[in-house]
Motif scaffolding. Structure first.
Motif, mmCIF file in Angstrom:
data_model
loop_
_atom_site.group_PDB
_atom_site.id
_atom_site.type_symbol
_atom_site.label_atom_id
_atom_site.label_comp_id
_atom_site.label_asym_id
_atom_site.label_seq_id
_atom_site.Cartn_x
_atom_site.Cartn_y
_atom_site.Cartn_z
ATOM 1 N N ARG A 4 47.634 -27.415 93.230
ATOM 2 C CA ARG A 4 47.097 -28.765 93.427
ATOM 3 C C ARG A 4 45.585 -28.727 93.489
ATOM 4 O O ARG A 4 44.900 -29.583 92.913
ATOM 5 C CB ARG A 4 47.670 -29.407 94.689
ATOM 6 C CG ARG A 4 47.195 -30.840 94.893
ATOM 7 C CD ARG A 4 47.801 -31.510 96.108
ATOM 8 N NE ARG A 4 49.221 -31.777 95.948
ATOM 9 C CZ ARG A 4 49.881 -32.662 96.697
ATOM 10 N NH1 ARG A 4 49.248 -33.352 97.642
ATOM 11 N NH2 ARG A 4 51.159 -32.854 96.522
ATOM 12 N N ASN A 8 42.676 -30.416 90.833
ATOM 13 C CA ASN A 8 41.759 -31.392 91.423
ATOM 14 C C ASN A 8 40.311 -31.062 91.043
ATOM 15 O O ASN A 8 39.409 -31.064 91.872
ATOM 16 C CB ASN A 8 41.923 -31.411 92.955
ATOM 17 C CG ASN A 8 41.228 -32.615 93.581
ATOM 18 O OD1 ASN A 8 41.250 -33.719 93.032
ATOM 19 N ND2 ASN A 8 40.588 -32.403 94.726
ATOM 20 N N ASP A 67 50.316 -38.624 90.653
ATOM 21 C CA ASP A 67 49.716 -37.308 90.481
ATOM 22 C C ASP A 67 49.213 -36.801 91.825
ATOM 23 O O ASP A 67 48.751 -37.586 92.663
ATOM 24 C CB ASP A 67 48.559 -37.348 89.480
ATOM 25 C CG ASP A 67 48.235 -35.964 88.941
ATOM 26 O OD1 ASP A 67 48.806 -35.593 87.896
ATOM 27 O OD2 ASP A 67 47.454 -35.237 89.575
ATOM 28 N N GLY A 68 49.314 -35.487 92.009
ATOM 29 C CA GLY A 68 48.955 -34.900 93.290
ATOM 30 C C GLY A 68 47.482 -34.658 93.498
ATOM 31 O O GLY A 68 47.035 -34.414 94.621
ATOM 32 N N ALA A 69 46.673 -34.724 92.427
ATOM 33 C CA ALA A 69 45.247 -34.412 92.533
ATOM 34 C C ALA A 69 44.436 -35.680 92.788
ATOM 35 O O ALA A 69 44.464 -36.602 91.963
ATOM 36 C CB ALA A 69 44.768 -33.733 91.254
ATOM 37 N N SER A 90 50.182 -41.520 94.993
ATOM 38 C CA SER A 90 50.158 -40.107 95.367
ATOM 39 C C SER A 90 51.596 -39.657 95.561
ATOM 40 O O SER A 90 52.497 -40.497 95.728
ATOM 41 C CB SER A 90 49.374 -39.912 96.660
ATOM 42 O OG SER A 90 50.120 -40.434 97.760
#
Length: 229
Positions: A4, A8, A67-69, A90
């Motif tokens: 992650r 990012n 998206d996790g970033a 998120s």
């Protein structure tokens, strides 16, 4: 650094702007082909920058981009934040979606970055969010017998057809000395056999089948469809 954290930031994973555009256009077209109806609610989980999400949203009732970033979500908000038919989430936001509210969930090129525990948790979550006749698509799953060399050949073939062969070759060389290679060596990428994925889907309450071809440019990887049972 975990995966992650890696995503990012600006990464060298794309050989250039043309590679990035062609990748996202291909994935968007694949998702459009899976939308069951014009009023469908669709979730693209681990969507990345989803450059053509507006095209996908035009073909369904509502599109959720997850998206996790945080950096990726910022860019999604800049590009699509004013679109009524697109909601940006998120991973933590997914729990707030109503149960049995989604017609299609697509998780493309995500499984390799998850632990087995994380994958099992997501399968349970996705199962709860899908309608009884909904579909889950797990795409770009890496088989244990697919090597980085095979992946590189698939990229070069895509680059040849897409007109960015030189930048792709340079990009592969750049990636070999990047953080991506380092974190891949330290953490690794999750790999699954066809039997592994079928077992995991059935364990989570889905029927399971492997689709004839993979989503994206790499035919050596696998795509699966799961239906709640």
């Amino acid at each position: 650094m975990n995966w992650r954290d890696y995503w990012n930031q600006d990464t060298p994973i794309y050989a250039g702007e043309r590679h990035k555009l062609l990748h996202y256009r291909l994935v968007a077209n694949e998702i459009i082909g899976l939308i069951p109806s014009p009023d469908a609610a669709v979730l693209d989980h681990a969507c990345g920058e989803a450059l053509f999400a507006d095209r996908v949203a035009a073909k369904c009732g509502h599109l959720y981009l997850c998206d996790g970033a945080p950096l990726v979500r910022e860019r999604l908000h800049e590009r699509f934040g004013d679109r009524d038919r697109i909601t940006i989430l998120s991973p933590e936001d997914l729990a707030t979606l109503p149960e049995a509210s989604l017609d299609l969930i697509v998780a493309n090129s995500l499984l390799q970055y998850l632990s087995l525990e994380e994958l099992r948790g997501l399968l349970k979550l996705w199962h709860g969010k899908l309608k009884t006749d909904g579909r889950l698509i797990l795409a770009d799953v890496i088989r244990p017998d697919v090597s980085p060399v095979t992946d590189a050949k698939a990229l070069l073939s895509f680059a040849w057809k897409g007109g960015f062969l030189k930048s792709a070759a340079l990009g592969l060389a750049r990636t070999a000395f990047s953080e991506y290679r380092k974190i891949r060596e330290e953490i690794g990428l999750a790999q699954y056999t066809q039997e592994d994925i079928v077992d995991l889907l059935e364990e989570a309450g889905f029927s399971a089948e492997r689709m004839e071809r993979n989503i994206g440019h790499n035919p050596a990887r696998m795509t699966f469809m799961g239906r709640p049972v």
